[in-house]
Design a protein around this motif. Structure first.
Motif, mmCIF file in Angstrom:
data_model
loop_
_atom_site.group_PDB
_atom_site.id
_atom_site.type_symbol
_atom_site.label_atom_id
_atom_site.label_comp_id
_atom_site.label_asym_id
_atom_site.label_seq_id
_atom_site.Cartn_x
_atom_site.Cartn_y
_atom_site.Cartn_z
ATOM 1 N N VAL A 123 0.333 -2.134 -10.909
ATOM 2 C CA VAL A 123 0.575 -1.609 -9.214
ATOM 3 C C VAL A 123 0.047 -2.876 -8.427
ATOM 4 N N THR A 124 1.430 -1.572 -7.402
ATOM 5 C CA THR A 124 1.101 -2.246 -6.729
ATOM 6 C C THR A 124 0.766 -1.509 -5.248
ATOM 7 N N GLU A 125 -0.389 -2.268 -5.047
ATOM 8 C CA GLU A 125 -0.887 -1.169 -3.777
ATOM 9 C C GLU A 125 -0.153 -1.552 -2.379
ATOM 10 N N ARG A 126 -0.792 -0.561 -1.532
ATOM 11 C CA ARG A 126 0.170 0.183 -0.281
ATOM 12 C C ARG A 126 -0.965 -1.395 0.460
ATOM 13 N N VAL A 127 -0.479 -1.736 1.699
ATOM 14 C CA VAL A 127 -1.103 -2.606 2.531
ATOM 15 C C VAL A 127 -1.299 -2.307 4.249
ATOM 16 N N PRO A 128 -2.056 -2.137 4.142
ATOM 17 C CA PRO A 128 -2.952 -1.990 5.472
ATOM 18 C C PRO A 128 -2.270 -3.280 6.740
ATOM 19 N N VAL A 129 -1.551 -2.522 8.000
ATOM 20 C CA VAL A 129 -0.450 -3.144 8.970
ATOM 21 C C VAL A 129 -1.899 -2.145 10.553
ATOM 22 N N LEU A 130 -2.076 -1.249 10.404
ATOM 23 C CA LEU A 130 -2.733 -0.936 11.257
ATOM 24 C C LEU A 130 -3.797 0.360 11.024
ATOM 25 N N VAL A 131 -5.391 0.246 11.636
ATOM 26 C CA VAL A 131 -6.217 0.787 10.885
ATOM 27 C C VAL A 131 -6.124 2.659 12.634
ATOM 28 N N GLU A 132 -6.870 3.457 11.845
ATOM 29 C CA GLU A 132 -6.946 4.530 12.850
ATOM 30 C C GLU A 132 -8.218 4.788 12.839
ATOM 31 N N LYS A 133 -9.348 4.955 14.005
ATOM 32 C CA LYS A 133 -10.526 5.065 13.821
ATOM 33 C C LYS A 133 -10.749 6.526 13.952
ATOM 34 N N ILE A 158 -6.633 -6.587 11.102
ATOM 35 C CA ILE A 158 -5.927 -5.544 11.905
ATOM 36 C C ILE A 158 -6.261 -5.200 13.082
ATOM 37 N N PRO A 159 -5.109 -4.674 13.729
ATOM 38 C CA PRO A 159 -5.186 -3.983 14.553
ATOM 39 C C PRO A 159 -5.813 -2.470 14.543
ATOM 40 N N THR A 160 -6.553 -1.966 15.691
ATOM 41 C CA THR A 160 -6.989 -0.671 15.483
ATOM 42 C C THR A 160 -5.321 0.764 16.124
ATOM 43 N N LEU A 161 -4.994 2.134 15.441
ATOM 44 C CA LEU A 161 -4.063 2.557 16.238
ATOM 45 C C LEU A 161 -4.447 3.763 16.971
ATOM 46 N N GLU A 162 -4.331 3.503 18.809
ATOM 47 C CA GLU A 162 -5.370 4.223 19.019
ATOM 48 C C GLU A 162 -4.059 5.494 19.857
ATOM 49 N N LEU A 163 -4.396 6.151 19.396
ATOM 50 C CA LEU A 163 -2.645 8.062 20.103
ATOM 51 C C LEU A 163 -3.746 8.579 20.998
#
Length: 264
Positions: A123-133, A158-163
């Motif tokens: 298995v290869t897991e995805r790695v987060p580069v951003l997180v969205e609240k 991991i930085p937070t993604l703000e839209l």
């Protein structure tokens, strides 16, 4: 009395050694073909029995490797490998499809037969580069802009993604033109270009429109990045600008050839 002529002797020799020998060789060749055919049938039957009918080549073990956040038990449960069934009949493509469907955290998986009794799941897991609240939780976003998992506690560093997308003006026009998914990919693109020293202090990547992306750093500092274009040039400019104006609070590298800083 004259003996047989040369021609007569040749015909008699051909009668004695020609057609009977050919017939004998033909019969031998036919027997050999029959024996080989029977041997092939027997060998095929034995092979089929070994692969499908015997208890020797059946699935007894499912091994999992490569997990980081997921547990091997979660992977095995989602894979639903038919333990006890013939190893040769395991549908590896179906197992891969089940894992991708049930566990979006999995980016890639290699399903291999490990003779005589095992199935291996690499298995290869995805790695987060951003997180969205989202409410009280956080959605992890990988380097392709894929939202793949919801967690209650965000990963560290991991930085937070703000839209911050407005429903009017240029933001609305940009949203209609590019779509939210494309804007998220642009944010991911920016996150990947941030210089390492700055990335360690980046808390928020804010997206107002396609060409209005900014960073919020520790200490109340901000960076106007602009679009995701010319990321490498912007990274170099930001590094130099922050060294030259170390006491500044705001840095603008949206046009990397004309950077600016302000505040103290």
């Amino acid at each position: 009395m004259a003996g047989p002529s040369t021609a007569e002797r040749g015909e008699r020799q051909q009668e004695l050694s020609g057609p009977p020998l050919v017939r004998r060789l033909g019969r031998r060749r036919l027997r050999l073909i029959v024996v080989l055919a029977l041997a092939a049938v027997v060998l095929g039957a034995v092979t089929v029995w070994l692969l499908y009918g015997s208890q020797w080549l059946r699935v007894e073990k499912v091994s999992v490797s490569g997990t980081r956040v997921l547990t091997p038990e979660q992977v095995r449960e989602a894979a639903d490998v038919p333990v006890g069934g013939p190893l040769v009949s395991v549908d590896t493509d179906a197992i891969e499809a089940r894992l991708r469907s049930k566990l979006p955290r999995i980016d890639a998986v290699d399903v291999v037969r490990s003779w005589p009794h095992g199935i291996g799941l690499k298995v290869t897991e995805r790695v987060p580069v951003l997180v969205e609240k989202k409410g009280g939780n956080f959605v992890e976003v990988d380097d392709e802009g894929v939202r793949f998992a919801t967690v209650s506690t965000p990963p560290k560093s991991i930085p937070t993604l703000e839209l911050a997308l407005s429903q009017s003006g240029s933001s609305a026009a940009g949203l209609r033109r590019f779509g939210e998914t494309r804007l998220i990919r642009e944010a991911v693109r920016v996150a990947g270009d941030i210089p390492a020293a700055v990335a360690r202090t980046t808390q928020v990547v804010k997206v107002r429109s396609y060409d209005d992306i900014s960073l919020e750093l520790t200490g109340g500092r901000t960076v106007s990045w602009g679009s995701g274009d010319k990321g490498a040039a912007k990274a170099r400019t930001l590094t130099a600008l922050m060294k030259a104006a170390s006491g500044a609070r705001h840095f603008d590298v949206s046009v990397p050839t004309a950077p600016a800083s302000a505040g103290s």
